[in-house]
Design a protein around this motif. Structure first.
Motif, short mmCIF file in Angstrom:
data_model
loop_
_atom_site.label_atom_id
_atom_site.label_comp_id
_atom_site.label_asym_id
_atom_site.label_seq_id
_atom_site.Cartn_x
_atom_site.Cartn_y
_atom_site.Cartn_z
N HIS A 81 35.73 35.97 43.14
CA HIS A 81 36.71 35.05 42.55
C HIS A 81 38.04 35.78 42.46
CE1 HIS A 81 38.12 31.75 39.97
NE2 HIS A 81 38.68 32.68 39.21
N LEU A 82 39.08 35.19 43.00
CA LEU A 82 40.39 35.82 43.01
C LEU A 82 41.33 35.09 42.06
CD1 LEU A 82 40.94 36.49 46.84
CD2 LEU A 82 39.83 37.93 45.12
N GLU A 83 41.73 35.77 41.02
CA GLU A 83 42.61 35.19 40.01
C GLU A 83 43.26 36.33 39.24
OE1 GLU A 83 44.06 31.47 38.49
OE2 GLU A 83 42.63 31.87 40.10
N PRO A 84 44.52 36.19 38.81
CA PRO A 84 45.15 37.24 38.01
C PRO A 84 44.34 37.56 36.76
CG PRO A 84 46.80 35.67 38.76
CD PRO A 84 45.46 35.10 39.13
N HIS A 85 44.23 38.86 36.47
CA HIS A 85 43.52 39.36 35.29
C HIS A 85 42.02 39.07 35.34
CE1 HIS A 85 47.71 38.88 33.44
NE2 HIS A 85 47.53 40.16 33.69
N HIS A 86 41.48 38.87 36.53
CA HIS A 86 40.03 38.68 36.67
C HIS A 86 39.49 39.78 37.56
CE1 HIS A 86 36.18 36.45 37.04
NE2 HIS A 86 36.17 36.99 38.25
N THR A 88 35.91 42.53 37.82
CA THR A 88 34.53 42.60 37.35
C THR A 88 33.97 44.01 37.50
OG1 THR A 88 33.49 42.11 39.48
CG2 THR A 88 34.25 40.22 38.16
N GLU A 89 32.65 44.11 37.30
CA GLU A 89 31.97 45.39 37.44
C GLU A 89 32.07 45.95 38.85
OE1 GLU A 89 29.29 42.75 39.46
OE2 GLU A 89 30.39 42.50 37.58
N LYS A 90 32.42 45.10 39.81
CA LYS A 90 32.58 45.60 41.18
C LYS A 90 33.64 46.69 41.23
CE LYS A 90 31.13 41.29 43.39
NZ LYS A 90 30.65 40.69 42.13
N LEU A 91 34.69 46.53 40.43
CA LEU A 91 35.74 47.53 40.37
C LEU A 91 35.41 48.63 39.36
CD1 LEU A 91 38.56 48.44 41.30
CD2 LEU A 91 39.54 46.97 39.53
N SER A 92 34.98 48.24 38.18
CA SER A 92 34.74 49.24 37.13
C SER A 92 33.60 50.18 37.49
CB SER A 92 34.48 48.56 35.79
OG SER A 92 33.37 47.69 35.87
N ASP A 93 32.53 49.68 38.12
CA ASP A 93 31.42 50.55 38.52
C ASP A 93 31.88 51.60 39.53
OD1 ASP A 93 29.70 49.19 36.89
OD2 ASP A 93 28.66 48.11 38.50
N ALA A 94 32.79 51.20 40.40
CA ALA A 94 33.32 52.14 41.40
C ALA A 94 34.08 53.27 40.71
CB ALA A 94 34.22 51.41 42.39
N PHE A 95 34.83 52.94 39.67
CA PHE A 95 35.56 53.98 38.93
C PHE A 95 34.61 54.91 38.19
CE2 PHE A 95 39.36 50.93 38.64
CZ PHE A 95 40.02 51.56 39.69
N VAL A 96 33.58 54.35 37.56
CA VAL A 96 32.62 55.18 36.82
C VAL A 96 31.95 56.18 37.76
CG1 VAL A 96 30.45 55.16 35.52
CG2 VAL A 96 32.22 53.45 35.03
N ASP A 106 41.63 41.03 41.91
CA ASP A 106 42.70 40.77 40.95
C ASP A 106 44.05 41.30 41.42
OD1 ASP A 106 44.36 40.49 38.76
OD2 ASP A 106 43.18 41.78 37.44
N PRO A 107 45.03 40.41 41.67
CA PRO A 107 46.34 40.86 42.14
C PRO A 107 47.14 41.59 41.06
CG PRO A 107 46.38 38.50 41.73
CD PRO A 107 44.95 38.93 41.59
N LEU A 108 46.68 41.52 39.81
CA LEU A 108 47.38 42.19 38.71
C LEU A 108 46.53 43.32 38.11
CD1 LEU A 108 48.99 39.14 36.87
CD2 LEU A 108 50.00 40.62 38.60
N ALA A 109 45.63 43.87 38.90
CA ALA A 109 44.75 44.93 38.40
C ALA A 109 45.52 46.17 37.96
CB ALA A 109 43.71 45.30 39.45
N THR A 110 46.74 46.34 38.50
CA THR A 110 47.54 47.51 38.10
C THR A 110 48.03 47.40 36.66
OG1 THR A 110 49.48 46.43 39.11
CG2 THR A 110 48.33 48.09 40.42
N GLU A 111 47.90 46.23 36.05
CA GLU A 111 48.23 46.11 34.64
C GLU A 111 47.14 46.69 33.75
OE1 GLU A 111 49.36 42.16 33.57
OE2 GLU A 111 50.99 42.05 35.04
#
Length: 222
Positions: A81-86, A88-96, A106-111
């Protein structure tokens, strides 16, 4: 199945990486969600990047996501799902897992996360995504961006985890409003058992698809 205690995750300092690129993407190709676009992008990249190890239901089964992340420098993350400020764990799990994500989402993930902690790729332009990924790996972007990845990991573990976010919501309600006695947090699968909630979700999905078509029509879509 071993699950690391939170303190062990927080205290981890070394992250040996012996492999290059991975992704977790199931074989789902639903057209009423972004599953098909996600699958099509992953399929295109997998056919052209021998470094890419593809895991997921219906592709290469795993019991624990760490198998698909811990040994890898880079991880392909594509949201459904592509939406500003959305995000999920797909990104956070990669960071962990201390990987550098190639991220379509999320086009605003840099926020929420440092700009250098991930590399955006376009969902609708597989050739461009391929070029970005190849160049980043050739230029050793993982090593260059380690401080930013560490900072993003710390944010996930200390700020954006479920317990910290729940505490923040409760604190905000105490400051600005009231908490209804007996209020409960429920997952979407429980909520869907109520026909009214299922209808609301369907309406939201249709509204999103209409908005997305409108953005593409005006040339403002991601």
């Amino acid at each position: 199945l071993y699950i690391k205690p939170m303190q062990e995750i927080l205290d981890q300092k070394e992250f040996p990486k012996t492999k290059m690129l991975s992704t977790i993407c199931s074989a789902k190709q639903h057209t009423h969600t972004m599953h098909k676009k996600r699958y099509d992008l992953t399929r295109y990249l997998a056919d052209r990047l021998p470094e890419l190890d593809w895991f997921g239901h219906g592709i290469r089964e795993i019991e624990n996501k760490t198998v698909a992340m811990d040994d890898y420098k880079y991880h392909l993350c594509v949201e459904n799902h592509l939406e500003p400020h959305h995000w999920t764990e797909k990104l956070s799990d990669a960071f962990v897992a201390m990987t550098l994500p190639f991220y379509a989402g999320d086009p605003l993930a840099t926020e929420c996360f440092p700009q250098e902690s991930f590399i955006p790729i376009p969902l609708d332009n597989p050739q461009k995504a391929l070029e970005i990924i190849r160049k980043a790996m050739e230029d050793g972007e993982y090593e260059k961006r380690l401080p930013a990845i560490r900072a993003a990991r710390r944010l996930v573990l200390e700020k954006y985890n479920m317990f910290a976010q729940t505490a923040a919501v409760i604190h905000n309600h105490r400051e600005t409003g009231t908490i209804r006695p007996g209020a409960m947090l429920k997952g979407r699968h429980v909520l869907r058992k109520n026909p009214l909630n299922a209808l609301r979700e369907l309406a939201d999905t249709l509204a999103y698809k209409i908005r997305s078509r409108g953005r593409r029509g005006t040339g403002t879509g991601a």
